[in-house]
Write a protein that holds these residues in place. Structure first.
Motif, short mmCIF file in Angstrom:
data_model
loop_
_atom_site.label_atom_id
_atom_site.label_comp_id
_atom_site.label_asym_id
_atom_site.label_seq_id
_atom_site.Cartn_x
_atom_site.Cartn_y
_atom_site.Cartn_z
N LEU A 119 0.81 -1.22 0.00
CA LEU A 119 0.00 0.00 0.00
C LEU A 119 0.84 1.27 0.00
CD1 LEU A 119 -2.79 -1.22 2.39
CD2 LEU A 119 -3.12 -0.45 0.05
N SER A 120 2.19 1.13 -0.04
CA SER A 120 3.02 2.33 -0.09
C SER A 120 3.29 2.74 -1.53
CB SER A 120 4.33 2.09 0.66
OG SER A 120 5.11 1.11 0.00
N ALA A 121 2.52 2.22 -2.46
CA ALA A 121 2.68 2.54 -3.88
C ALA A 121 4.10 2.28 -4.36
CB ALA A 121 2.28 3.99 -4.15
N PRO A 122 4.63 1.08 -4.12
CA PRO A 122 6.02 0.82 -4.47
C PRO A 122 6.20 0.56 -5.97
CG PRO A 122 5.04 -1.16 -3.58
CD PRO A 122 3.97 -0.10 -3.56
N ARG A 123 7.39 0.88 -6.44
CA ARG A 123 7.75 0.51 -7.82
C ARG A 123 8.38 -0.87 -7.83
NH1 ARG A 123 9.69 5.28 -11.18
NH2 ARG A 123 8.82 7.09 -10.14
N LEU A 124 8.74 -1.34 -6.64
CA LEU A 124 9.48 -2.59 -6.52
C LEU A 124 9.24 -3.11 -5.12
CD1 LEU A 124 11.86 -4.28 -7.84
CD2 LEU A 124 13.39 -2.81 -6.55
N ILE A 125 9.10 -4.43 -4.99
CA ILE A 125 8.93 -4.99 -3.65
C ILE A 125 10.18 -5.78 -3.29
CG2 ILE A 125 7.65 -6.70 -2.30
CD1 ILE A 125 5.16 -5.75 -3.67
N LEU A 126 10.68 -5.53 -2.08
CA LEU A 126 11.83 -6.28 -1.57
C LEU A 126 11.32 -7.15 -0.42
CD1 LEU A 126 14.34 -3.30 -1.25
CD2 LEU A 126 14.06 -4.84 -3.19
N ALA A 127 11.75 -8.39 -0.39
CA ALA A 127 11.34 -9.27 0.71
C ALA A 127 12.57 -10.02 1.19
CB ALA A 127 10.25 -10.24 0.25
N ASP A 128 12.95 -9.79 2.44
CA ASP A 128 14.16 -10.42 2.98
C ASP A 128 13.77 -11.58 3.87
OD1 ASP A 128 16.63 -11.10 3.87
OD2 ASP A 128 16.93 -9.33 5.12
#
Lengths: 230, 364
Positions: free
Chosen positions: B147-156
């Protein structure tokens, strides 16, 4: 207030006024200083840390005298401020300044510890969600450090209520202007038959100190429960 | 397309990685200490590498040669942390909305209601994170990032802190993200089954270097690339559910080859990705008769890769795709296996764990 005579009542009211102003006025600076000491590295950090803690270690009379030298009407800072109408010497504002300076180390210490306890990983998370640094501070660091900030403020208030040495050195002991509870107790003890008045003020002091402690405990608990996420 | 080239020196560890991540899920795969999290933190801006360039479709996040280092809050990424990192003093709803306060007003934001429904967190909205279970926290963390309007999602390693049951609960949400949300995802994992189920692209890392990158089936089916060791080796095949049988089996169609799995939940016609662990595969020269195992896949040996111990990894081409088998060197010699040898791969139905079967996903 039939129980307290007009002179005694004047000292109590003045003490509350002086301490409240000392606390409120130094709180923003205290939070800023605590944040710098807790989170930032900069040249001179140890010097700032030392300056903040100085009033805790110096004899209060020395702190009061240094205030008189710098902030008095003839002092370098005091004379400048006097030109724009801010006068500390022998006024209640001077008593508030002395109390604020003396209470500052305790306030900064409590707030610094609570800021250090805020997980920097939450601040990182806030930044990755788009929060610029001031907003990270306002929406994450500050609310999470709130229990410590409240504790620090109340501690500072209690310390300000009890301040004597620096106050009497800097702004003397003028009834209605700078005669706070401790100065009044001292003055009553200097005159024959003043023990009764002194004892009443001692009781007020104890009550205010206890009240402040209980209040801070209660507030810190309430906030901690909220911040703790239940 | 996300393009990453970074170099960074830590005391005793040097990272020098270069790869590109096409749309879909790109999994950074490797042992702990191989540099996966460092790369993700560099993309997020939480770590400023000594030198490098990171750009996503022309949007440059970092270019040390040009002196450009975007601060984390300017990067517009949704970072899903291993420990969730929800704000404990805010409610779930406020946590979810947090990124929206700072996103540009015209940014295409995920629709609140749709994402809450996708993640099944509607009943949690007014609670605080302290009152949530580990799995619930992680779903909220996913929602907050989306919901933060990301251009890319990172998942660690977003699943590493969870037990098996919670992992099984969360993994399907990532599969849905991959298939339903059109945002590239960079996903860190050291779990072979997570990689097999999620990855569109795999970037295998070892000691700070990229040792292989490419489509999941290709990288995982390559016996030269075993980022987490031979014991964890396993290939991925994709198949379509043909029908469910009454005796609890599901028949799948792997490029025309019928295979049997323990019952899976999806309806006939759905696409599956199945990880087949190398140590579950038995090889036979002749087509075996009178065997309890239900799945027999004819194939050709492509490559043999002896390990340090008594084992060897055999890579096979079958109609279902590339498979890996881990057998002893003694058996490989007895069967006279060599590239080109015709063999039959035997796989017990019950050895395929439910956690190794994933839904949906593009082919490959």
């Amino acid at each position: 207030m039939g129980w307290l005579g007009p002179e005694e009542w004047q000292a109590v009211a003045l003490s509350l006024q002086v301490s409240l102003w000392a606390t409120l006025a130094s709180l923003p600076l205290g939070i800023l200083t605590a944040y710098l000491l807790a989170r930032k590295d900069f040249p001179g950090k140890q010097i700032l840390n030392g300056l903040v803690h100085l009033p805790l270690i110096l004899p209060p009379v020395v702190t009061g005298y240094l205030l008189l030298l710098t902030m008095g009407t003839k002092g370098p800072v005091g004379s400048l401020l006097a030109e724009i109408g801010i006068v500390f010497a022998f006024r209640w504002t001077g008593a508030a300044l002395a109390a604020g300076v003396m209470a500052f180390p305790l306030m900064v210490r409590a707030i610094r510890l609570s800021i250090e306890a805020v997980d920097p990983k939450l601040e990182e998370a806030s930044a990755t969600l788009g929060a610029p640094p001031p907003w990270v501070f306002l929406t994450v660091t500050l609310p999470m450090a709130l229990p410590g900030i409240i504790a620090g403020a109340i501690l500072a208030f209690a310390k300000a209520m009890g301040e004597f040495g620096a106050t009497i050195t800097f702004v003397s002991n003028i009834p209605g202007q700078t005669r706070t509870i401790p100065s009044a107790i001292y003055a009553f003890l200097q005159v024959p038959g003043g023990e009764g008045s002194a004892m009443k003020l001692v009781l007020v002091s104890v009550a205010v100190a206890m009240g402040a402690l209980l209040l801070s405990e209660y507030a810190a608990r309430r906030v901690a429960a909220r911040v703790g996420g239940r | 397309m996300l393009e990453i080239a970074i170099r960074h020196n830590f005391p005793g560890f040097a990272l020098d990685a270069q790869f590109s991540a096409p749309p879909g899920v790109t999994v950074l795969f490797g042992r702990s200490g191989s540099g996966k999290t460092t790369i993700v933190n560099a993309v997020a801006g939480l770590l400023m590498p000594d030198e490098g360039r990171i750009a996503s479709d022309g949007w440059v996040l970092l270019d040390t040669a040009a002196g450009l280092r975007l601060r984390p809050h300017r990067r517009r990424l949704g970072y899903i942390f291993q420990e969730g990192r929800l704000f404990p003093h805010l409610t779930v709803r406020q946590n979810l909305n947090y990124g929206g306060w700072f996103a540009p007003k015209d940014a295409p934001r995920g629709e609140f209601g749709r994402i809450v429904e996708l993640l099944g967190i509607g009943p949690l909205l007014e609670r605080r994170p302290g009152a949530l279970s580990g799995g619930e926290k992680q779903r909220v963390a996913i929602g907050r990032a989306l919901l933060s309007a990301p251009r890319l999602i990172l998942a660690d390693e977003p699943l590493a802190a969870l037990d098996e049951a919670r992992k099984a609960e969360i993994l399907p949400y990532f599969e849905r993200l991959r298939d339903e949300v059109n945002i590239p995802i960079l996903f860190v994992s050291h779990s072979a089954s997570e990689v097999a189920r999620l990855a569109t692209t795999v970037v295998a890392l070892d000691a700070g270097r990229v040792v292989a990158q490419g489509p999941a089936a290709e990288v995982l089916g390559d016996p030269a690339v075993l980022p987490t060791g031979a014991r964890e080796a396993g290939a991925v095949i994709s198949a379509v559910i043909a029908r469910h049988h009454e005796d609890g089996l599901t028949e799948i169609d792997a490029s025309g080859l019928p295979l049997f799995l323990p019952r899976v939940g999806q309806a006939p016609g759905s696409r599956l990705r199945i990880r087949i662990a190398a140590h579950d595969v038995i090889l036979s020269r002749a087509r075996p008769e009178g065997l309890s195992a239900l799945n027999i896949l004819p194939g050709t040996v492509r490559e043999l890769r002896p390990g340090d111990g008594p084992g060897t990894i055999v890579a096979l081409e079958t109609r279902a795709g590339r498979l890996l088998a881990r057998i002893t060197r003694r058996s490989a010699a007895a069967l006279e296996l060599a590239p080109g040898t015709e063999v039959h791969a035997i796989l017990k139905t019950v050895s395929v764990a439910p956690s190794d079967i994933g839904g949906g996903g593009p082919q490959g």
